[in-house]
Design a protein around this motif. Structure first.
Motif, PDB file in Angstrom:
ATOM      1  N   GLY A   1       1.376  -1.340   0.321  1.00 42.44           N
ATOM      2  CA  GLY A   1       0.428   0.007  -0.101  1.00 42.44           C
ATOM      3  C   GLY A   1       0.768   0.970  -0.064  1.00 42.44           C
ATOM      4  N   LEU A   2       2.547   0.760   0.257  1.00 48.29           N
ATOM      5  CA  LEU A   2       2.715   2.548   0.441  1.00 48.29           C
ATOM      6  C   LEU A   2       4.333   1.709  -0.933  1.00 48.29           C
ATOM      7  N   LEU A   3       3.911   3.045  -1.865  1.00 49.71           N
ATOM      8  CA  LEU A   3       5.340   3.093  -2.660  1.00 49.71           C
ATOM      9  C   LEU A   3       6.232   3.590  -2.247  1.00 49.71           C
ATOM     10  N   LYS A   4       7.625   3.805  -2.065  1.00 52.83           N
ATOM     11  CA  LYS A   4       8.044   4.853  -2.371  1.00 52.83           C
ATOM     12  C   LYS A   4       8.845   5.806  -3.991  1.00 52.83           C
ATOM     13  N   SER A   5       9.229   6.538  -4.108  1.00 53.50           N
ATOM     14  CA  SER A   5       9.011   6.972  -5.349  1.00 53.50           C
ATOM     15  C   SER A   5       9.573   8.548  -5.189  1.00 53.50           C
ATOM     16  N   LYS A   6      10.546   8.538  -6.207  1.00 56.73           N
ATOM     17  CA  LYS A   6      11.203  10.030  -6.986  1.00 56.73           C
ATOM     18  C   LYS A   6       9.894  10.975  -7.572  1.00 56.73           C
ATOM     19  N   ILE A   7       9.312  11.919  -6.985  1.00 56.87           N
ATOM     20  CA  ILE A   7       8.514  13.274  -7.610  1.00 56.87           C
ATOM     21  C   ILE A   7       8.955  14.144  -7.345  1.00 56.87           C
ATOM     22  N   ASN A   8       9.034  14.343  -8.831  1.00 57.69           N
ATOM     23  CA  ASN A   8       9.840  15.514  -9.783  1.00 57.69           C
ATOM     24  C   ASN A   8      10.716  15.873  -9.286  1.00 57.69           C
ATOM     25  N   GLY A   9      11.011  14.615  -8.801  1.00 54.49           N
ATOM     26  CA  GLY A   9      12.927  14.685  -8.364  1.00 54.49           C
ATOM     27  C   GLY A   9      12.898  14.806  -6.409  1.00 54.49           C
ATOM     28  N   VAL A  10      11.915  14.782  -5.755  1.00 55.12           N
ATOM     29  CA  VAL A  10      12.130  14.940  -4.792  1.00 55.12           C
ATOM     30  C   VAL A  10      11.568  13.453  -4.270  1.00 55.12           C
ATOM     31  N   PRO A  11      12.117  12.453  -3.475  1.00 59.92           N
ATOM     32  CA  PRO A  11      11.957  11.206  -2.664  1.00 59.92           C
ATOM     33  C   PRO A  11       9.359  11.892  -1.691  1.00 59.92           C
ATOM     34  N   GLY A  12      10.110  10.583  -1.936  1.00 58.14           N
ATOM     35  CA  GLY A  12       8.031  11.182  -1.877  1.00 58.14           C
ATOM     36  C   GLY A  12       7.608   9.521  -1.566  1.00 58.14           C
ATOM     37  N   TYR A  13       6.011   9.123  -1.727  1.00 51.59           N
ATOM     38  CA  TYR A  13       5.690   8.397  -1.648  1.00 51.59           C
ATOM     39  C   TYR A  13       4.077   8.154  -2.329  1.00 51.59           C
ATOM     40  N   ILE A  14       3.681   7.331  -2.444  1.00 50.82           N
ATOM     41  CA  ILE A  14       2.857   7.606  -3.250  1.00 50.82           C
ATOM     42  C   ILE A  14       1.938   6.084  -2.419  1.00 50.82           C
ATOM     43  N   LEU A  15       1.077   6.891  -1.673  1.00 52.45           N
ATOM     44  CA  LEU A  15      -0.493   5.850  -1.062  1.00 52.45           C
ATOM     45  C   LEU A  15      -0.815   5.553  -2.184  1.00 52.45           C
ATOM     46  N   LEU A  16      -0.627   4.048  -2.287  1.00 48.63           N
ATOM     47  CA  LEU A  16      -1.603   3.158  -2.973  1.00 48.63           C
ATOM     48  C   LEU A  16      -2.870   2.626  -2.619  1.00 48.63           C
ATOM     49  N   GLN A  17      -2.589   2.231   0.101  1.00 52.67           N
ATOM     50  CA  GLN A  17      -4.070   2.375   0.286  1.00 52.67           C
ATOM     51  C   GLN A  17      -4.386   3.221   0.335  1.00 52.67           C
ATOM     52  N   ASN A  18      -4.536   4.488  -0.128  1.00 51.15           N
ATOM     53  CA  ASN A  18      -5.538   5.670  -0.186  1.00 51.15           C
ATOM     54  C   ASN A  18      -6.170   5.811  -1.957  1.00 51.15           C
ATOM     55  N   MET A  19      -6.092   4.749  -2.381  1.00 51.30           N
ATOM     56  CA  MET A  19      -6.503   4.808  -3.692  1.00 51.30           C
ATOM     57  C   MET A  19      -7.976   4.975  -3.474  1.00 51.30           C
ATOM     58  N   PHE A  20      -8.293   5.533  -5.213  1.00 53.98           N
ATOM     59  CA  PHE A  20      -9.714   6.133  -4.963  1.00 53.98           C
ATOM     60  C   PHE A  20     -10.206   5.986  -6.523  1.00 53.98           C
ATOM     61  N   VAL A  21     -11.785   5.705  -7.511  1.00 55.79           N
ATOM     62  CA  VAL A  21     -11.395   5.986  -8.159  1.00 55.79           C
ATOM     63  C   VAL A  21     -12.272   6.899  -8.475  1.00 55.79           C
ATOM     64  N   LEU A  22     -12.483   7.593  -9.672  1.00 50.33           N
ATOM     65  CA  LEU A  22     -13.667   8.868 -10.369  1.00 50.33           C
ATOM     66  C   LEU A  22     -13.429   8.820 -11.765  1.00 50.33           C
ATOM     67  N   ASN A  23     -14.857   9.477 -12.076  1.00 49.06           N
ATOM     68  CA  ASN A  23     -15.506   9.889 -13.433  1.00 49.06           C
ATOM     69  C   ASN A  23     -14.157  11.244 -13.482  1.00 49.06           C
ATOM     70  N   THR A  24     -13.321  11.087 -14.856  1.00 50.09           N
ATOM     71  CA  THR A  24     -12.392  11.862 -15.552  1.00 50.09           C
ATOM     72  C   THR A  24     -12.878  13.221 -15.480  1.00 50.09           C
ATOM     73  N   ASP A  25     -14.489  13.545 -15.431  1.00 47.25           N
ATOM     74  CA  ASP A  25     -14.512  14.707 -15.560  1.00 47.25           C
ATOM     75  C   ASP A  25     -14.385  16.038 -14.358  1.00 47.25           C
ATOM     76  N   TYR A  26     -13.762  15.172 -13.647  1.00 47.87           N
ATOM     77  CA  TYR A  26     -13.731  15.095 -11.908  1.00 47.87           C
ATOM     78  C   TYR A  26     -12.096  15.694 -12.188  1.00 47.87           C
ATOM     79  N   ILE A  27     -11.300  15.087 -12.964  1.00 51.85           N
ATOM     80  CA  ILE A  27      -9.748  15.764 -13.025  1.00 51.85           C
ATOM     81  C   ILE A  27      -9.677  17.470 -13.444  1.00 51.85           C
ATOM     82  N   ARG A  28      -9.246  18.033 -13.481  1.00 49.90           N
ATOM     83  CA  ARG A  28      -9.333  18.972 -13.432  1.00 49.90           C
ATOM     84  C   ARG A  28      -8.139  20.149 -14.364  1.00 49.90           C
ATOM     85  N   LYS A  29      -6.456  19.371 -13.682  1.00 45.55           N
ATOM     86  CA  LYS A  29      -5.797  19.879 -15.127  1.00 45.55           C
ATOM     87  C   LYS A  29      -4.255  18.896 -14.395  1.00 45.55           C
TER      88      LYS A  29
END
Length: 179
Positions: free
Chosen positions: A92-120
Motif C-alpha cells: 500500500g505504500l510505494l516510495k518514489s521520486k516525484i519531481n526529483g524529490v523523494p516521496g510516497y505514492i499512497l496506494l492504500q488511499n487509492m480511489f476511482v473517479l470519472n475523468t470529468d473530475y480531473i481539473r488539470k
C-alpha cells in the motif's frame, strides 16, 4: 479531462466537486488555502471506465517508519495469515521520486473517479507536468493493480482509508445517469 489524454504515472489535480460529491472523511482532499493535492493517475479500469488515482505525499519520514514497522513485524511472525496480511499492507505504500524529490505514492488511499473530475495536470518547476519515469510507472502500475484487487475485495490497509467500494459505486451510478 478526456480518458485518452491521461498518462499513467502523471500527477493531476482533482476538482473540489469530487470530494464534495463522495463525502468520504478519509479521502485525502485538496489542501485548504492552496486548493490542490497532487494525485497520480494509475490506469483506467476496463470493467467500469473509471480513472484509478492515488494521492502522493512528501512525508517520507512518516511513511518510512510505517514501512519499517510493517517489515519488522513481517520478519517476526510465523503465522501464515498474518504474514500475508502484513505483506499486503507493505504494498500500500510505494516510495518514489516525484519531481526529483523523494516521496510516497499512497496506494492504500487509492480511489476511482470519472475523468470529468480531473481539473488539470499538476505542474512542477518550469510549468512542466510532473510524471514518474517509465520504469517507476511500470512498477507503480503493477503494484497498483494488486492493491486495486485487494481494495475491491474489502482489504483494510489502515483504519483511516477511504471507502473504495462506496466511492466506486457513486461514480458508476453517476456515469449511468450521464448516459
Amino acid at each position: 479531462m478526456n480518458k485518452e489524454d491521461l498518462v499513467p504515472g502523471t500527477l493531476y489535480i482533482i476538482k473540489d466537486s469530487f470530494f464534495k460529491k463522495v463525502k468520504d472523511p478519509y479521502l485525502m482532499c485538496n489542501h485548504k488555502g492552496k486548493g490542490i493535492r497532487p494525485e497520480v493517475f494509475l490506469f483506467i479500469e476496463v470493467s467500469n471506465g473509471l480513472a484509478v488515482m492515488a494521492p502522493v505525499s512528501s512525508k517520507t519520514t512518516k511513511y518510512d517508519t510505517q514501512v519499517k514497522k510493517l517489515k519488522s513485524s513481517l520478519k517476526q511472525t510465523n503465522n501464515p495469515a498474518m504474514r500475508e496480511e502484513l505483506s499486503n499492507k507493505v504494498l500500500g505504500l510505494l516510495k518514489s521520486k516525484i519531481n526529483g524529490v523523494p516521496g510516497y505514492i499512497l496506494l492504500q488511499n487509492m480511489f476511482v473517479l470519472n475523468t470529468d473530475y480531473i481539473r488539470k495536470e499538476y505542474l512542477g518547476f518550469g510549468g512542466v507536468a510532473v510524471s514518474l519515469s517509465l520504469d517507476e510507472t511500470k512498477n507503480l502500475i503493477n503494484q497498483a493493480r494488486k492493491v486495486y484487487d485487494l481494495l475491491k475485495s474489502g482489504f483494510k490497509f489502515i483504519s483511516t482509508q477511504p471507502d473504495f467500494n462506496r466511492i466506486e459505486q457513486i461514480m458508476i451510478l453517476e456515469s449511468k445517469k450521464d448516459k
